[in-house]
Design an enzyme around this catalytic site. Sequence first.
Site, mmCIF file in Angstrom:
data_model
loop_
_atom_site.group_PDB
_atom_site.id
_atom_site.type_symbol
_atom_site.label_atom_id
_atom_site.label_comp_id
_atom_site.label_asym_id
_atom_site.label_seq_id
_atom_site.Cartn_x
_atom_site.Cartn_y
_atom_site.Cartn_z
ATOM 1 N N GLN A 1 28.781 -16.188 43.889
ATOM 2 C CA GLN A 1 28.049 -15.299 42.982
ATOM 3 C C GLN A 1 26.591 -15.211 43.424
ATOM 4 O OE1 GLN A 1 29.258 -16.257 38.626
ATOM 5 N NE2 GLN A 1 29.858 -18.022 39.842
ATOM 6 N N ASN A 2 26.253 -15.974 44.461
ATOM 7 C CA ASN A 2 24.843 -16.048 44.867
ATOM 8 C C ASN A 2 24.471 -14.888 45.779
ATOM 9 O OD1 ASN A 2 24.908 -18.349 43.426
ATOM 10 N ND2 ASN A 2 24.893 -19.736 45.173
ATOM 11 N N HIS B 1 28.263 -10.728 43.744
ATOM 12 C CA HIS B 1 27.096 -10.128 43.081
ATOM 13 C C HIS B 1 26.120 -9.505 44.081
ATOM 14 C CE1 HIS B 1 27.928 -12.774 39.291
ATOM 15 N NE2 HIS B 1 28.746 -11.764 39.401
ATOM 16 N N CYS C 1 18.689 11.916 49.533
ATOM 17 C CA CYS C 1 18.985 12.586 48.256
ATOM 18 C C CYS C 1 17.832 12.474 47.256
ATOM 19 C CB CYS C 1 20.264 12.017 47.642
ATOM 20 S SG CYS C 1 20.035 10.407 46.866
HETATM 21 P P1 OAD Z 1 23.945 -20.390 36.052
HETATM 22 O O1 OAD Z 1 22.481 -20.568 36.076
HETATM 23 O O2 OAD Z 1 24.539 -19.704 34.873
HETATM 24 O O3 OAD Z 1 24.642 -21.806 36.189
HETATM 25 C C1 OAD Z 1 24.254 -22.719 37.184
HETATM 26 C C2 OAD Z 1 25.106 -23.958 37.052
HETATM 27 O O4 OAD Z 1 24.759 -24.825 38.113
HETATM 28 C C3 OAD Z 1 24.890 -24.737 35.738
HETATM 29 O O5 OAD Z 1 26.142 -24.969 35.118
HETATM 30 C C4 OAD Z 1 24.253 -26.059 36.219
HETATM 31 O O6 OAD Z 1 24.688 -27.173 35.444
HETATM 32 C C5 OAD Z 1 24.775 -26.152 37.636
HETATM 33 N N1 OAD Z 1 23.918 -26.938 38.539
HETATM 34 C C6 OAD Z 1 22.573 -27.129 38.497
HETATM 35 N N2 OAD Z 1 22.179 -27.898 39.539
HETATM 36 C C7 OAD Z 1 23.293 -28.186 40.259
HETATM 37 C C8 OAD Z 1 23.549 -28.918 41.467
HETATM 38 N N3 OAD Z 1 22.570 -29.529 42.139
HETATM 39 N N4 OAD Z 1 24.837 -29.002 41.894
HETATM 40 C C9 OAD Z 1 25.838 -28.380 41.237
HETATM 41 N N5 OAD Z 1 25.655 -27.676 40.106
HETATM 42 C C10 OAD Z 1 24.406 -27.570 39.624
HETATM 43 O O7 OAD Z 1 24.345 -19.657 37.414
HETATM 44 P P2 OAD Z 1 25.677 -18.876 37.768
HETATM 45 O O8 OAD Z 1 26.851 -19.467 37.109
HETATM 46 O O9 OAD Z 1 25.696 -18.689 39.228
HETATM 47 O O10 OAD Z 1 24.129 -12.762 38.271
HETATM 48 O O11 OAD Z 1 25.360 -17.479 37.082
HETATM 49 C C11 OAD Z 1 26.228 -16.399 37.264
HETATM 50 C C12 OAD Z 1 25.443 -15.127 37.401
HETATM 51 O O12 OAD Z 1 24.541 -14.973 36.305
HETATM 52 C C13 OAD Z 1 24.532 -15.070 38.615
HETATM 53 O O13 OAD Z 1 25.211 -14.685 39.788
HETATM 54 C C14 OAD Z 1 23.517 -14.062 38.219
HETATM 55 C C15 OAD Z 1 23.262 -14.472 36.785
HETATM 56 O O14 OAD Z 1 22.854 -13.477 35.931
HETATM 57 C C16 OAD Z 1 23.544 -11.786 38.952
HETATM 58 O O15 OAD Z 1 22.478 -11.907 39.539
HETATM 59 C C17 OAD Z 1 24.314 -10.512 38.918
#
Ligand code: OAD
Length: 248
Positions: free
Chosen positions: A100-101, A118, A148
């Site tokens: 998702q990164n 994403h 465009c």
């Molecule tokens: P989140 O910020 O929602 O979640 C990040 C997760 O990483 C949390 O559950 C933390 O506990 C965990 N975390 C933090 N440090 C960590 C580490 N060192 N090792 C492992 N885990 C760790 O991020 P995403 O789930 O990626 O969308 O969010 C999903 C989407 O929401 C993103 O892609 C972005 C955002 O809006 C878009 O940009 C379209």
Amino acid sequence: MTIPHKLIEILAEIKHVAVMTGAGISAESGIQTFRDPDGLWAKFDPRELASVSGFMENSAIVWDWYNHRRDIIGSCSPNPGHYAIANMQDMFERFDLITQNVDRLHQLAGSNDVMELHGNIIENHCLDCNRKFEEEISPTELPHCKYCGGKIRPSVVWFGELLPEDAFRRAEDAALNCDVFFSIGTSSEVYPAANLAFLAKNSGAIVVEINPSTTSLTKYADFVMNDKSGIVLPRIVEKLLEYKEQNN
Ligand code: OAD
């Protein structure tokens, strides 16, 4: 952090691993997550900065923010978690990496063929005709598409937008067919990406979660490792290599 021996035995036997990562995998590289207490969405408004309507209202603010994030990401390097995943791609008959990164750190670490659900923060495209543009965008001179006249935007997927069709179709195929599905560093809050782990579980895969915090996936996961991915993943790779050496 102890790696369950049972998980290593399973990984040594199975053919197909799918991994899905979220912002947490890049946290140890110095890139902020979104939903942690100090995360980006605690300080910034996603409606303003991550939606087409926000971009139409104030494109300069949006570009300012994405340029700032590009600068931060450009100064960051992959961490041991990214490298461990890159090493895993040659350890199984089939290996699929879904992320998702938008930071491209998996690719920098050596992962091939990453499914970017994403989009990415490196490229730009025209909001109207979708053509790609390479040049840097200055928020004071917002460029328009030379074909465009549409506004040029960063190639990240914003709230309310569809995911890239090909990446999502391949990610669904990976989730449906894998033997083991890793959910790493994601809060499992954002759909449809969050659904992939459940799709894998319902299709009979073993689900492994790596995250220092509990998420809505945790109680459905078969193995949960509550620690940083930069610590857990290199240990898994190390244990698996040891196991294979001893048993071959
Ligand atoms: P989140 O910020 O929602 O979640 C990040 C997760 O990483 C949390 O559950 C933390 O506990 C965990 N975390 C933090 N440090 C960590 C580490 N060192 N090792 C492992 N885990 C760790 O991020 P995403 O789930 O990626 O969308 O969010 C999903 C989407 O929401 C993103 O892609 C972005 C955002 O809006 C878009 O940009 C379209």
